[in-house]
Scaffold this active site. Structure first.
Site: not given
Ligand code: ATP
Ligand code: BTN
Length: 318
Positions: A117, A182, A316
Site C-alpha cells: 500500500r 505478517k 497497530r
Molecule cells: P498498513 O497497516 O498501513 O497496511 P503495513 O506496514 O502492513 O501497514 P503495507 O503497505 O500493507 O504496510 O505493506 C508493506 C510493508 O510490508 C512494508 O513496508 C514492509 O514492512 C512489509 N513487507 C514487505 N515485504 C514483505 C514480505 N515479503 N513479508 C512480510 N512483510 C513484508
Molecule cells: C501490503 O501488505 O501492503 C500488500 C502487499 C501486496 C503484495 C502483492 S505481491 C503480488 C502483487 N503485486 C504487487 O506488486 N503487489 C501485490
C-alpha cells in the site's frame, strides 16, 4: 536466449536437486563455465541461496518447487499467465486493463518492483513465496471496492483451512498474520470512473519459505512453512487461492459483505485486543471489536464503539 531465460534454465536444472558442475550446466545450455558462474551470481541477486563446493559444483541451499503453467492451466478455467520474472504482477495487469477478461490471473516467481500500500515495497525473492494478481470487473462500481480486500482475505484463510493449515489470521484491512507476524499482504488497485464499472486488480504476496536473511522488511514477518509441517505444493496453493477468490468475488457481487462479516470476525487476529489506529491527523486507541456490515473496523473506547473506514488508516497493536 534472453538473459533471464538462461538463469531460469539453470534454476530448473538445480531444482532437480543435488550438485551440478559448471561444466555440466554450461554444456546443457551451450555457454561457458565463466558464463554459468556469472548467471549464478545474478540468480543469487534474485534472492536464491546457492552454494558452490570445489570439485562438486553448485547446489541450492533449499529445495525449490517451480510454478508450472501447464499444471495451473489444466485445472483452472481463468485465463492465466505465469511470468517468472516481472516488475509487479499488479502493474502487469493494470497496464492491460482494457483488454483483459474479468478473472484473468498473473503469477510470478520474482518481482523486481513488488509493492504494498501507498507505494511501499513488497520484498519478493525468487521461488520462496507466492505473487499472485487477478483482474476483476465490478459492475457495482468503485464504492463497492473497499470490501474486496476483506472478502479476498477471508477466502485465503478458509482455503488454507480446507488444505489443513489452521491458525492463519486477518488484520484489517489487508494483511494475513500467523503467530502475530505478517505472513501475507493484499493490495487492491483500481481504475474506473464514478458511475461506471470498477476495474480492480487484486494482488497477494504470501511468504512460503522465505530466507531469514532477506532485507527491507521493517516489521515482524513469517512464512507459511511455520504454520504446517506438511510440504507445501506451490502449484496446488495457487489453484486453491484462485478458485477461492473466484467464488468469494461472485458471492460478494451477489450479496455484498453479508456472509463475510462473521467469518472475518472469527479469524481477526486482534479481536478483543488493544490496538491503535493511525489516521494521519489523529490516533485512536482502544479494544478491537471486529468489522461491521460496511467493512469498517470497530474500536471500543471510553466513548463507546466507533466505526472507522478508509484507505489511509493503519492498524497497530499496542
Ligand atoms: P498498513 O497497516 O498501513 O497496511 P503495513 O506496514 O502492513 O501497514 P503495507 O503497505 O500493507 O504496510 O505493506 C508493506 C510493508 O510490508 C512494508 O513496508 C514492509 O514492512 C512489509 N513487507 C514487505 N515485504 C514483505 C514480505 N515479503 N513479508 C512480510 N512483510 C513484508
Ligand atoms: C501490503 O501488505 O501492503 C500488500 C502487499 C501486496 C503484495 C502483492 S505481491 C503480488 C502483487 N503485486 C504487487 O506488486 N503487489 C501485490
Amino acid at each position: 536466449m534472453k538473459e533471464h531465460q538462461v538463469k531460469l534454465k539453470i534454476l530448473k536444472e538445480l531444482s532437480q536437486g543435488g550438485f551440478h558442475s559448471g561444466e555440466e550446466l554450461g554444456q546443457a545450455l551451450g555457454i561457458s563455465r565463466a558464463a554459468v558462474s556469472k548467471h549464478i551470481q545474478g540468480i543469487q541477486q534474485w534472492g536464491v541461496d546457492i552454494f558452490r563446493i570445489q570439485g562438486k559444483g553448485y547446489q541450492l541451499a533449499k529445495p525449490l518447487q517451480l510454478l508450472d503453467e501447464s499444471v495451473l492451466k489444466q485445472t483452472l478455467s481463468a485465463p492465466l499467465e505465469l511470468i517468472p520474472i516481472i516488475d509487479s504482477t499488479n502493474q502487469y495487469l493494470m497496464d492491460q486493463l482494457p483488454e483483459l477478461q474479468s478473472g484473468s490471473v498473473c503469477v510470478s516467481e520474482y518481482q523486481a518492483k513488488g509493492r504494498g500500500r501507498r507505494g511501499r515495497q513488497w520484498v519478493s525473492p525468487f521461488g520462496a513465496n507466492l505473487y499472485l494478481s487477478m483482474y476483476w470487473r465490478l459492475d457495482a462500481g468503485m464504492a463497492a471496492a473497499m470490501g474486496l480486500s476483506l472478502v479476498v482475505g477471508v477466502a485465503i484463510v478458509e482455503a488454507l483451512e480446507s488444505l489443513g493449515i489452521d491458525g492463519v489470521k486477518l488484520k484489517w484491512p489487508n494483511d494475513l498474520y500467523y503467530d502475530d507476524k505478517k505472513l501475507a499482504g493484499i493490495l487492491v488497485e483500481m481504475s474506473g470512473q464514478a458511475g461506471g464499472a470498477a476495474h480492480l486488480v487484486i494482488g497477494m504476496g504470501m511468504n512460503l519459505a522465505m530466507s531469514d536473511t532477506v532485507e527491507g522488511i521493517d516489521q515482524p514477518w513469517t512464512s507459511l512453512s511455520h504454520a504446517t509441517s506438511k510440504t507445501i505444493d506451490r502449484n496446488q496453493l495457487v489453484i486453491a487461492f484462485i478458485q477461492a477468490w473466484q467464488n468469494a468475488l461472485l458471492d460478494y457481487e451477489m450479496m455484498g459483505l453479508t456472509g463475510f462479516v462473521e467469518r472475518w470476525n472469527r479469524h481477526d487476529n486482534f479481536v478483543g485486543r488493544q490496538v491503535k489506529l493511525l489516521m494521519g491527523h489523529r490516533d485512536v486507541e482502544g479494544t478491537l471489536r471486529g468489522i461491521d456490515a460496511q467493512g469498517a473496523v470497530l474500536i471500543e473506547t471510553d466513548q463507546g464503539v466507533q466505526a472507522f473506514i478508509g484507505g489511509e488508516i493503519s492498524l497497530r497493536k499496542v
